[in-house]
Design a protein around this motif. Sequence first.
Motif, short mmCIF file in Angstrom:
data_model
loop_
_atom_site.label_atom_id
_atom_site.label_comp_id
_atom_site.label_asym_id
_atom_site.label_seq_id
_atom_site.Cartn_x
_atom_site.Cartn_y
_atom_site.Cartn_z
N ALA A 162 2.12 15.78 -5.53
CA ALA A 162 2.12 17.24 -5.58
C ALA A 162 1.49 17.80 -4.31
CB ALA A 162 1.34 17.74 -6.80
N PRO A 163 2.28 18.48 -3.46
CA PRO A 163 1.71 19.10 -2.26
C PRO A 163 0.65 20.13 -2.64
CG PRO A 163 4.11 19.09 -2.18
CD PRO A 163 3.73 18.72 -3.58
N ILE A 164 -0.35 20.28 -1.79
CA ILE A 164 -1.36 21.30 -2.03
C ILE A 164 -0.95 22.58 -1.31
CG2 ILE A 164 -3.21 19.64 -2.39
CD1 ILE A 164 -4.09 20.06 0.47
N GLU A 165 -1.68 23.65 -1.58
CA GLU A 165 -1.30 24.97 -1.08
C GLU A 165 -1.07 25.03 0.43
OE1 GLU A 165 -3.65 29.12 -0.95
OE2 GLU A 165 -3.41 28.27 -2.96
N PRO A 166 -1.97 24.46 1.26
CA PRO A 166 -1.72 24.49 2.72
C PRO A 166 -0.42 23.79 3.11
CG PRO A 166 -4.01 23.96 2.28
CD PRO A 166 -3.31 23.90 0.97
N HIS A 167 -0.02 22.76 2.36
CA HIS A 167 1.24 22.08 2.68
C HIS A 167 2.43 23.01 2.45
CE1 HIS A 167 -0.97 18.08 1.59
NE2 HIS A 167 -1.36 18.57 2.75
N VAL B 244 0.85 -1.18 0.00
CA VAL B 244 0.00 0.00 0.00
C VAL B 244 0.89 1.24 0.00
CG1 VAL B 244 -0.22 -0.18 2.52
CG2 VAL B 244 -1.80 1.26 1.25
N ALA B 245 0.79 2.05 -1.04
CA ALA B 245 1.64 3.23 -1.19
C ALA B 245 0.90 4.46 -0.67
CB ALA B 245 2.02 3.43 -2.65
N PRO B 246 1.62 5.41 -0.07
CA PRO B 246 0.97 6.62 0.42
C PRO B 246 0.52 7.52 -0.72
CG PRO B 246 3.35 6.81 0.67
CD PRO B 246 3.07 5.41 0.19
N ASP B 247 -0.51 8.32 -0.46
CA ASP B 247 -0.93 9.36 -1.40
C ASP B 247 -0.86 10.71 -0.69
OD1 ASP B 247 -3.12 9.39 0.29
OD2 ASP B 247 -4.53 8.58 -1.18
N VAL B 248 -1.35 11.76 -1.32
CA VAL B 248 -1.29 13.09 -0.71
C VAL B 248 -2.02 13.10 0.63
CG1 VAL B 248 -1.98 15.50 -0.98
CG2 VAL B 248 -1.01 14.27 -2.91
N GLY B 249 -3.13 12.36 0.71
CA GLY B 249 -3.88 12.30 1.96
C GLY B 249 -3.09 11.69 3.11
N SER B 250 -2.19 10.76 2.78
CA SER B 250 -1.35 10.15 3.83
C SER B 250 -0.46 11.19 4.47
CB SER B 250 -0.49 9.03 3.22
OG SER B 250 -1.25 8.14 2.46
N TYR B 251 0.15 12.02 3.65
CA TYR B 251 1.01 13.08 4.16
C TYR B 251 0.18 14.16 4.86
CZ TYR B 251 4.94 11.07 1.64
OH TYR B 251 5.94 10.22 1.21
N ASP B 252 -0.97 14.47 4.29
CA ASP B 252 -1.84 15.48 4.89
C ASP B 252 -2.24 15.09 6.31
OD1 ASP B 252 -3.60 17.96 4.24
OD2 ASP B 252 -5.00 16.51 5.11
N ALA B 253 -2.42 13.80 6.55
CA ALA B 253 -2.82 13.34 7.87
C ALA B 253 -1.77 13.62 8.93
CB ALA B 253 -3.12 11.83 7.83
N LEU B 254 -0.51 13.81 8.50
CA LEU B 254 0.59 13.97 9.46
C LEU B 254 1.18 15.37 9.50
CD1 LEU B 254 2.49 10.60 8.87
CD2 LEU B 254 0.81 11.14 10.64
N LEU B 255 1.12 16.11 8.40
CA LEU B 255 1.80 17.40 8.36
C LEU B 255 1.22 18.39 9.37
CD1 LEU B 255 2.31 17.88 4.51
CD2 LEU B 255 4.05 17.36 6.23
N PHE B 256 -0.09 18.46 9.47
CA PHE B 256 -0.69 19.42 10.41
C PHE B 256 -0.40 19.04 11.86
CE2 PHE B 256 -2.95 20.30 6.51
CZ PHE B 256 -3.07 21.68 6.53
#
Length: 374
Positions: free
Chosen positions: A160-165, A124-136
């Motif tokens: 591709a990181p989104i603007e809040p990232h 199972v590979a991470p997606d943008v949501g995986s990183y989003d769950a941890l960055l904040f």
Amino acid sequence: RARLLPAAPAAGMAHAADADCFAQAMTAGLADGSPEALLATAALLQTAERAGVADGAVYGVAAQANVRLGRRLEAWQLLQRARARGVELITLEMNVLLGAGARCGQLLPAVALLHEMRRSGSRVAPDVGSYDALLFPLASAGRFGELLSLFDAMQKDGLAPIEPHYRLAISACAARGEGARAAAILLRMQSRGMRYGQAAAAAMLACNREKRYTTTLDIFEALRAAASDAPPSVAFAGGGDDGDGAKRDAWKEEPFRSAYVFNAALDAMRRLHRPTDAAELLQAMRRVHGVAPDHASFGIALASAREAGDARLFLELLRTLCAEAGGRRGEGGRRGFLVSDRLHSELVAGLGFFGEPRRALRLLSQLLDTDLPL
């Protein structure tokens, strides 16, 4: 739900149907959203486990129900139970569990789990949501180094990181004093047509902390040019403009009205020993740009004049300060403007430095008769 699973033998079709029934019933409870329905949804997991039909979908819905109930630790613990039973989770379900773990005291184990997902051979590979769950959560915990590492890892994974990232990464750079890195990230935001205004102040602060004062002023001039629709004339604002003003349009969505941006520019001018430029910018804030200077704006400009030994400029700024305070008194805002200990300290120090000790003492005695914090 699309799952890449081996084809089930005919004897296992009823087993698979039972798992689907549990998942559908639990999803209905999740959609209901009432506490009773969520509790029932979470409880169904144990029934499915006893029946031997709890698959990834069942665990995923149970985890979401626990999260909505505020039971994030229970949701995180579902991951351990699923693994112990040999259940495979898809990325969506892993993201729910990553977010739950990050917010229930298991932040670092959640980060370790993400790195495990990134390893070659992971199912199972991470997606943008995986990183989003941890960055904040990393930002909230002040773990800025780990945040920046994950921000870089996301891009290495081709995501591709989104603007809040981007804003989180630049704020992390500001906290760590990594000015060059912050400026590079801000430039990438600009090149992608993102709204970079909110991140600009943090990037400028990062540059000031790393003593990259010229870069701070480059950013400021790029923002000022974009706000006025003038063609950017500094290197920071160049590089790959498609000619239709897309980068400037990104700035237009955020009016050039942040005192924080101006204060960062004022501080850079102070550090570069440019008191006259600082005074001119301060006086232009309201008159030209429509930005009201705050107590920090005046404190920085006064300090710049004092450090340069320019008594004339100091007194000129003092008159501007009095005019600003007088105007705000008519608006009922004088008290809110003159409560800064830093501003009062700068006034007392400046008056003493420029041969006005009596005025300095008089100001101090007046302050001591008030309830202002000193």
